[in-house]
Design an enzyme around this catalytic site. Structure first.
Site, PDB file in Angstrom:
ATOM      1  N   THR A  69       0.826  -1.207   0.000  1.00  0.00           N
ATOM      2  CA  THR A  69       0.000   0.000   0.000  1.00  0.00           C
ATOM      3  C   THR A  69       0.859   1.254   0.000  1.00  0.00           C
ATOM      4  OG1 THR A  69      -1.687  -1.228   1.220  1.00  0.00           O
ATOM      5  CG2 THR A  69      -1.910   1.149   1.193  1.00  0.00           C
TER       6      THR A  69
ATOM      7  N   TYR B 208       4.799 -12.216   4.859  1.00  0.00           N
ATOM      8  CA  TYR B 208       3.617 -11.680   4.165  1.00  0.00           C
ATOM      9  C   TYR B 208       3.281 -12.606   3.005  1.00  0.00           C
ATOM     10  CZ  TYR B 208       0.797  -8.188   1.579  1.00  0.00           C
ATOM     11  OH  TYR B 208      -0.189  -7.523   0.893  1.00  0.00           O
TER      12      TYR B 208
ATOM     13  N   LYS C 147       1.371 -12.368   8.004  1.00  0.00           N
ATOM     14  CA  LYS C 147       0.238 -11.624   7.464  1.00  0.00           C
ATOM     15  C   LYS C 147      -0.340 -12.490   6.354  1.00  0.00           C
ATOM     16  CE  LYS C 147      -1.076  -7.507   4.835  1.00  0.00           C
ATOM     17  NZ  LYS C 147      -0.617  -6.275   4.131  1.00  0.00           N
TER      18      LYS C 147
ATOM     19  N   ILE D 283      -3.541  -6.315   9.404  1.00  0.00           N
ATOM     20  CA  ILE D 283      -2.756  -5.257   8.763  1.00  0.00           C
ATOM     21  C   ILE D 283      -3.667  -4.700   7.683  1.00  0.00           C
ATOM     22  CG2 ILE D 283      -0.680  -4.645   7.497  1.00  0.00           C
ATOM     23  CD1 ILE D 283       0.765  -6.900   8.907  1.00  0.00           C
TER      24      ILE D 283
END
Length: 289
Positions: A45, A132, A160, A202
């Site tokens: 992001t 992740y 995540k 998250i």
């Protein structure tokens, strides 16, 4: 360690494309003032793929300097293990509380390659590493067996999970060792995953609605599922609308409207299209954003 709400913050840019340090600092304040536990700069992001190494380190440095109480989990991943190790060391030297490291994208490593990649990163510094897993971006999945194997590696603290594979995530939650955290990588699945034993999220949506996302997660963690689901139901139109085009295009547009940067991502990402705005704007107006 990272239980609760973490925000994968955008990287605000000025009209000339340079980093908007003032906007970045104000965004950190906005997150902290509205209950966010952890701030995550330089993730997907945050357009980490479009930042130079110097900019990447600069953004992390600004966030570390600005935080007063939140933890900082710095994005420091790469599809090249050596580059990920380099970024991890630089982030750790800045005093971050953790490292968010994406599974190697594009190259499609084997599960053994994924394991060795993260093991090397964990050995590079004392900062706790959060794996992740986002197959939609990487084109490869960190399967449950590999995640559980990584959970035994000293220094790897959490995952995540953004695979959307509920059976896989539930297996990780069920079989993980004590202390290994599972964080939702999908706002829309957070309440469901916390009910299964996950530790938080998250979040993308927390950029613009940190208070609502934090409240939703806190209620879910307290076992107040009905109240958490009420917020989730209210937020669901936004959760969906923020992905009318590739993340972070929509959330950059929203944050630009709120005064954090000019709302435009860097190429090859393009500003939110007229069609995208026609889908997102009514949701923002309904929610008074």
């Amino acid at each position: 360690m990272f239980r609760g709400t973490a925000t994968a913050i955008v990287t605000p840019f000025k009209k000339d494309g340079s980093i908007d340090e003032d906007g970045l600092r104000r965004l950190v304040d906005f997150q902290e003032e509205n209950g966010v536990n952890t701030i995550v700069p330089c993730g997907s992001t945050g357009e980490s793929a479009m930042l130079s190494h110097e900019e990447h380190v600069y953004v992390i440095k600004v966030v570390v300097d600005q935080v007063k109480k939140a933890k900082v989990m710095a994005g420091a991943g790469s599809n090249c293990t050596a580059e990920a190790v380099m970024l991890t060391k630089k982030a750790a030297d800045l005093g971050v509380d953790g490292i968010l490291s994406i599974s190697p994208y594009y190259v499609k490593p084997t599960q053994e390659g994924i394991y060795e990649h993260f093991k090397a990163i964990a050995e590079a510094s004392d900062a706790p590493v959060v794996v992740y897993n986002v197959p939609g971006r990487t084109s490869s999945n960190v399967d449950a067996a590999t995640t559980l194997r990584l959970a035994q590696v000293p220094g790897i603290a959490a995952i995540k999970e953004a695979s959307g594979n509920l059976a896989q995530i539930e297996k990780i939650i069920r079989d993980r060792p004590r202390g290994f955290e599972v964080l939702s990588g999908d706002d829309a699945l957070t309440v469901k995953l916390v009910a299964k034993g996950a530790d938080g999220v998250i979040s993308v949506a927390a950029n613009c609605c940190p208070d609502k996302v934090s409240n939703m997660v806190n209620l879910a963690l307290e076992g107040r599922k009905d109240e958490a689901e009420a917020i989730e139901n209210y937020m669901t139109p936004l959760f969906k609308a923020l992905f009318v085009e590739s993340n972070p295009i929509p959330i950059k547009y929203v944050m630009g409207r709120l005064g954090y940067g000019d709302g435009r991502p860097r190429l090859p990402l393009t500003p939110l299209s007229a069609e995208g705005r026609s889908k997102l704007d009514p949701v923002l107006e309904q929610m008074n954003i």
